[in-house]
Motif scaffolding. Structure first.
Motif, PDB file in Angstrom:
ATOM      1  N   TYR A   1      36.044  63.595 -21.413  1.00 49.58           N
ATOM      2  CA  TYR A   1      36.469  64.986 -21.504  1.00 49.58           C
ATOM      3  C   TYR A   1      36.979  65.445 -20.136  1.00 49.58           C
ATOM      4  O   TYR A   1      36.485  65.004 -19.093  1.00 49.58           O
ATOM      5  N   LEU A   2      37.934  66.343 -20.148  1.00 49.56           N
ATOM      6  CA  LEU A   2      38.501  66.839 -18.893  1.00 49.56           C
ATOM      7  C   LEU A   2      37.444  67.474 -18.000  1.00 49.56           C
ATOM      8  O   LEU A   2      37.512  67.368 -16.772  1.00 49.56           O
ATOM      9  N   ALA A   3      36.469  68.149 -18.605  1.00 45.46           N
ATOM     10  CA  ALA A   3      35.437  68.816 -17.814  1.00 45.46           C
ATOM     11  C   ALA A   3      34.693  67.844 -16.900  1.00 45.46           C
ATOM     12  O   ALA A   3      34.211  68.228 -15.828  1.00 45.46           O
ATOM     13  N   GLU A   4      34.629  66.575 -17.302  1.00 48.41           N
ATOM     14  CA  GLU A   4      33.928  65.578 -16.484  1.00 48.41           C
ATOM     15  C   GLU A   4      34.646  65.317 -15.167  1.00 48.41           C
ATOM     16  O   GLU A   4      34.033  64.862 -14.194  1.00 48.41           O
ATOM     17  N   LEU A   5      35.950  65.587 -15.128  1.00 46.52           N
ATOM     18  CA  LEU A   5      36.705  65.366 -13.897  1.00 46.52           C
ATOM     19  C   LEU A   5      36.236  66.289 -12.774  1.00 46.52           C
ATOM     20  O   LEU A   5      36.394  65.971 -11.596  1.00 46.52           O
ATOM     21  N   ARG A   6      35.693  67.451 -13.140  1.00 45.20           N
ATOM     22  CA  ARG A   6      35.221  68.401 -12.125  1.00 45.20           C
ATOM     23  C   ARG A   6      34.130  67.795 -11.255  1.00 45.20           C
ATOM     24  O   ARG A   6      33.941  68.214 -10.108  1.00 45.20           O
ATOM     25  N   ASP A   7      33.406  66.828 -11.791  1.00 48.09           N
ATOM     26  CA  ASP A   7      32.329  66.188 -11.032  1.00 48.09           C
ATOM     27  C   ASP A   7      32.859  65.188 -10.014  1.00 48.09           C
ATOM     28  O   ASP A   7      32.110  64.705  -9.168  1.00 48.09           O
ATOM     29  N   HIS A   8      34.147  64.870 -10.118  1.00 48.30           N
ATOM     30  CA  HIS A   8      34.689  63.788  -9.291  1.00 48.30           C
ATOM     31  C   HIS A   8      35.788  64.223  -8.330  1.00 48.30           C
ATOM     32  O   HIS A   8      35.959  63.607  -7.275  1.00 48.30           O
TER      33      HIS A   8
ATOM     34  N   ASN B   1      39.055  67.515  -7.278  1.00 45.50           N
ATOM     35  CA  ASN B   1      39.492  68.912  -7.316  1.00 45.50           C
ATOM     36  C   ASN B   1      40.325  69.133  -8.566  1.00 45.50           C
ATOM     37  O   ASN B   1      41.536  68.937  -8.587  1.00 45.50           O
ATOM     38  N   TYR B   2      39.658  69.568  -9.627  1.00 48.25           N
ATOM     39  CA  TYR B   2      40.292  69.689 -10.946  1.00 48.25           C
ATOM     40  C   TYR B   2      41.473  70.648 -10.919  1.00 48.25           C
ATOM     41  O   TYR B   2      42.491  70.424 -11.576  1.00 48.25           O
ATOM     42  N   GLU B   3      41.347  71.747 -10.162  1.00 45.82           N
ATOM     43  CA  GLU B   3      42.383  72.778 -10.166  1.00 45.82           C
ATOM     44  C   GLU B   3      43.718  72.269  -9.645  1.00 45.82           C
ATOM     45  O   GLU B   3      44.766  72.847  -9.919  1.00 45.82           O
ATOM     46  N   GLN B   4      43.710  71.183  -8.877  1.00 47.61           N
ATOM     47  CA  GLN B   4      44.964  70.672  -8.319  1.00 47.61           C
ATOM     48  C   GLN B   4      45.718  69.759  -9.283  1.00 47.61           C
ATOM     49  O   GLN B   4      46.885  69.450  -9.064  1.00 47.61           O
ATOM     50  N   LEU B   5      45.055  69.326 -10.367  1.00 48.31           N
ATOM     51  CA  LEU B   5      45.694  68.390 -11.279  1.00 48.31           C
ATOM     52  C   LEU B   5      46.818  69.057 -12.075  1.00 48.31           C
ATOM     53  O   LEU B   5      46.696  70.212 -12.487  1.00 48.31           O
ATOM     54  N   VAL B   6      47.890  68.308 -12.300  1.00 48.43           N
ATOM     55  CA  VAL B   6      48.966  68.750 -13.186  1.00 48.43           C
ATOM     56  C   VAL B   6      48.683  68.108 -14.550  1.00 48.43           C
ATOM     57  O   VAL B   6      48.910  66.917 -14.745  1.00 48.43           O
ATOM     58  N   ILE B   7      48.149  68.898 -15.494  1.00 47.69           N
ATOM     59  CA  ILE B   7      47.726  68.383 -16.793  1.00 47.69           C
ATOM     60  C   ILE B   7      48.676  68.898 -17.871  1.00 47.69           C
ATOM     61  O   ILE B   7      48.839  70.106 -18.039  1.00 47.69           O
ATOM     62  N   PRO B   8      49.303  67.997 -18.622  1.00 43.83           N
ATOM     63  CA  PRO B   8      50.237  68.430 -19.679  1.00 43.83           C
ATOM     64  C   PRO B   8      49.524  69.276 -20.739  1.00 43.83           C
ATOM     65  O   PRO B   8      48.352  69.040 -21.050  1.00 43.83           O
ATOM     66  N   PRO B   9      50.219  70.252 -21.322  1.00 45.63           N
ATOM     67  CA  PRO B   9      49.620  71.092 -22.363  1.00 45.63           C
ATOM     68  C   PRO B   9      49.066  70.291 -23.536  1.00 45.63           C
ATOM     69  O   PRO B   9      48.027  70.640 -24.099  1.00 45.63           O
TER      70      PRO B   9
ATOM     71  N   VAL C   1      47.666  67.392 -23.493  1.00 47.57           N
ATOM     72  CA  VAL C   1      46.371  66.826 -23.109  1.00 47.57           C
ATOM     73  C   VAL C   1      45.293  67.900 -23.148  1.00 47.57           C
ATOM     74  O   VAL C   1      44.162  67.659 -23.595  1.00 47.57           O
ATOM     75  N   LEU C   2      45.622  69.088 -22.693  1.00 47.94           N
ATOM     76  CA  LEU C   2      44.658  70.199 -22.733  1.00 47.94           C
ATOM     77  C   LEU C   2      44.266  70.527 -24.173  1.00 47.94           C
ATOM     78  O   LEU C   2      43.082  70.722 -24.482  1.00 47.94           O
ATOM     79  N   ARG C   3      45.253  70.565 -25.067  1.00 52.47           N
ATOM     80  CA  ARG C   3      44.959  70.876 -26.468  1.00 52.47           C
ATOM     81  C   ARG C   3      44.123  69.772 -27.112  1.00 52.47           C
ATOM     82  O   ARG C   3      43.196  70.044 -27.888  1.00 52.47           O
ATOM     83  N   HIS C   4      44.462  68.524 -26.794  1.00 51.76           N
ATOM     84  CA  HIS C   4      43.701  67.397 -27.342  1.00 51.76           C
ATOM     85  C   HIS C   4      42.249  67.462 -26.884  1.00 51.76           C
ATOM     86  O   HIS C   4      41.324  67.213 -27.674  1.00 51.76           O
ATOM     87  N   ASP C   5      42.037  67.802 -25.631  1.00 55.89           N
ATOM     88  CA  ASP C   5      40.676  67.891 -25.100  1.00 55.89           C
ATOM     89  C   ASP C   5      39.887  68.988 -25.826  1.00 55.89           C
ATOM     90  O   ASP C   5      38.703  68.801 -26.145  1.00 55.89           O
ATOM     91  N   GLU C   6      40.537  70.115 -26.098  1.00 54.15           N
ATOM     92  CA  GLU C   6      39.873  71.203 -26.821  1.00 54.15           C
ATOM     93  C   GLU C   6      39.431  70.739 -28.202  1.00 54.15           C
ATOM     94  O   GLU C   6      38.330  71.061 -28.665  1.00 54.15           O
ATOM     95  N   LYS C   7      40.271  69.980 -28.878  1.00 53.38           N
ATOM     96  CA  LYS C   7      39.932  69.517 -30.227  1.00 53.38           C
ATOM     97  C   LYS C   7      38.837  68.454 -30.197  1.00 53.38           C
ATOM     98  O   LYS C   7      37.996  68.402 -31.110  1.00 53.38           O
TER      99      LYS C   7
END
Length: 412
Positions: free
Chosen positions: A171-178, A180-188, A190-196
């Protein structure tokens, strides 16, 4: 009898069935326009325009963040995969001399756009030791059975040391542990897929884009993550590196052990004494970059970002003058600290014969820590004007900042 090719085909079909159910139909949503504006004169414009590869600045420990988004791959007949490999090497060549992190977004890889297994094998072979040595971690986000099987197939060809760098992220949220999540360029997509994915898991992790709780007030002694007006004007880190690190090869290019950086920052924030003399010179250099990277507003302020991006539209002969105008418009606190820091970086560049860090190299590793946009990540194309701007500040320090020096500053 089940063969590897047939197994992979079945697994790939399962992945695509899941993607069809989650909404993607082979046509990826474009990245926000603020993160991507390729120059048609780019030598790899035919590949770059798809936003498959992005450089997203540094993480909290000075390591470059590079992303590869499978959902941005167009159908195979619309993309020369050999050109894709060349473009990936072209991008990495700018950063492989320093520590970096690769984030691979697997979602969106389909039979219609995926490179062949032969291409993957050839790609691994072409990436020699210089590419693998400074890769600290390869994050595979949203892994499927297909990607796990492919990894196992290639395992005999992959060194044990490189294999240990692989980390699966469900899950994308796991990246926060590793990182700087805010700097990532994440395609929309991928964000929608993670939500589902999270919605399908009752006990899944919290949303990667949910509203975070209000930040706690800073400690009275806090030095990292607070504004320049709040923080104590302690520039001992610069003084230490200035005295002992000017001739250190690759200064500011190397990263340090993550837990060590966290421990030292904690000591600073608690107001405790930190004896940096006991560490390798790259450690205080990383701490210094982290200080500027964690400011709530960049040292050169949010307002300057668009002016820096417009620098490419300024004639080369007039850029130094334009940079001087930008710097002179800074608030007093920011100007004084910027002058002190850039004076120091200028001194480092004067020792480039020994430390291998000229103005261009220093700009590449320090620029993204001095200026960034308020509400977006830094894209690969946005790095070019930032690096040019920073290089001018370093190389033409005396012209840009004038003859006045902040109190106590040692001039080159």
């Amino acid at each position: 009898m089940c063969t590897f090719p047939s197994l992979l085909t079945e697994l790939q079909k399962e992945d695509e069935d899941e993607e069809d159910q989650s909404g993607i139909q082979g046509c990826p949503s474009p990245l926000p326009s603020s993160t991507f504006s390729p120059d048609p004169s780019h030598p790899y414009y035919d590949v770059a325009r798809h936003s498959i590869i992005q450089v997203s600045g540094d993480d909290n420990y000075g390591r470059k963040l590079i992303t590869f988004s499978s959902c941005c791959l167009p159908p195979s007949h619309q993309l020369n995969h050999q050109r894709l490999l060349e473009y990936l090497k072209f991008t990495l060549d700018q950063y492989v001399e320093m520590d970096y992190i690769l984030v691979y977004f697997h979602y969106g890889l389909r039979s219609t756009n995926k490179p062949s297994l032969k291409w993957l094998r050839d790609a691994y072979s072409e990436f020699d030791r210089k590419y693998k040595k400074n890769l600290k971690t390869l994050y595979v986000v949203h892994p499927t059975n297909f990607i796990r099987i492919v990894w196992n197939i290639f395992k005999p060809l992959i060194s044990h040391k490189f294999g240990k760098k692989l980390t699966y992220v469900n899950y994308l949220a796991e990246l926060r542990d590793h990182l700087n999540y805010e700097q990532l360029v994440i395609p929309p997509d991928v964000l929608r897929h993670d939500e589902k994915l999270r919605a399908a898991q009752k006990d899944g992790p919290p949303s990667s884009v949910e509203t975070l709780p209000p930040p706690r007030p800073p400690l009275p002694t806090q030095q990292f993550g607070v504004s320049l007006q709040y923080v104590c004007s302690d520039l001992s880190l610069i003084q230490l590196v200035c005295v002992s690190g000017l001739r250190t090869e690759g200064i500011f290019r190397r990263s340090a052990r993550v837990q060590l950086v966290k421990d030292i920052q904690k000591l600073y924030n608690q107001g405790k004494h930190v004896d940096l003399d006991q560490y390798d010179m790259h450690v205080p250099a990383v701490i210094l970059k982290a200080f500027f990277r964690e400011l709530p507003e960049p040292l050169l302020t949010f307002r300057v970002y668009n002016q820096v991006q417009d620098l490419l539209n300024v004639e080369t002969s007039l850029r130094v003058t334009r940079c001087k105008q930008i710097i002179e418009s800074l608030p007093e606190h920011n100007f004084i600290v910027a002058k002190y820091l850039l004076c120091f970086l200028h001194m480092v560049s004067q020792e480039s014969i020994v430390n291998k860090m000229g103005p261009s190299n220093l700009a590449c590793v320090f620029g993204v820590n001095l200026v960034w946009p308020r509400h977006a990540s830094i894209s690969l194309t946005a790095l070019t004007p930032i690096n040019i701007f920073t290089e001018i500040l370093i190389e033409h320090f005396h012209t840009v900042f004038g003859s006045r020096c902040p109190p106590g500053q040692v001039t080159p």
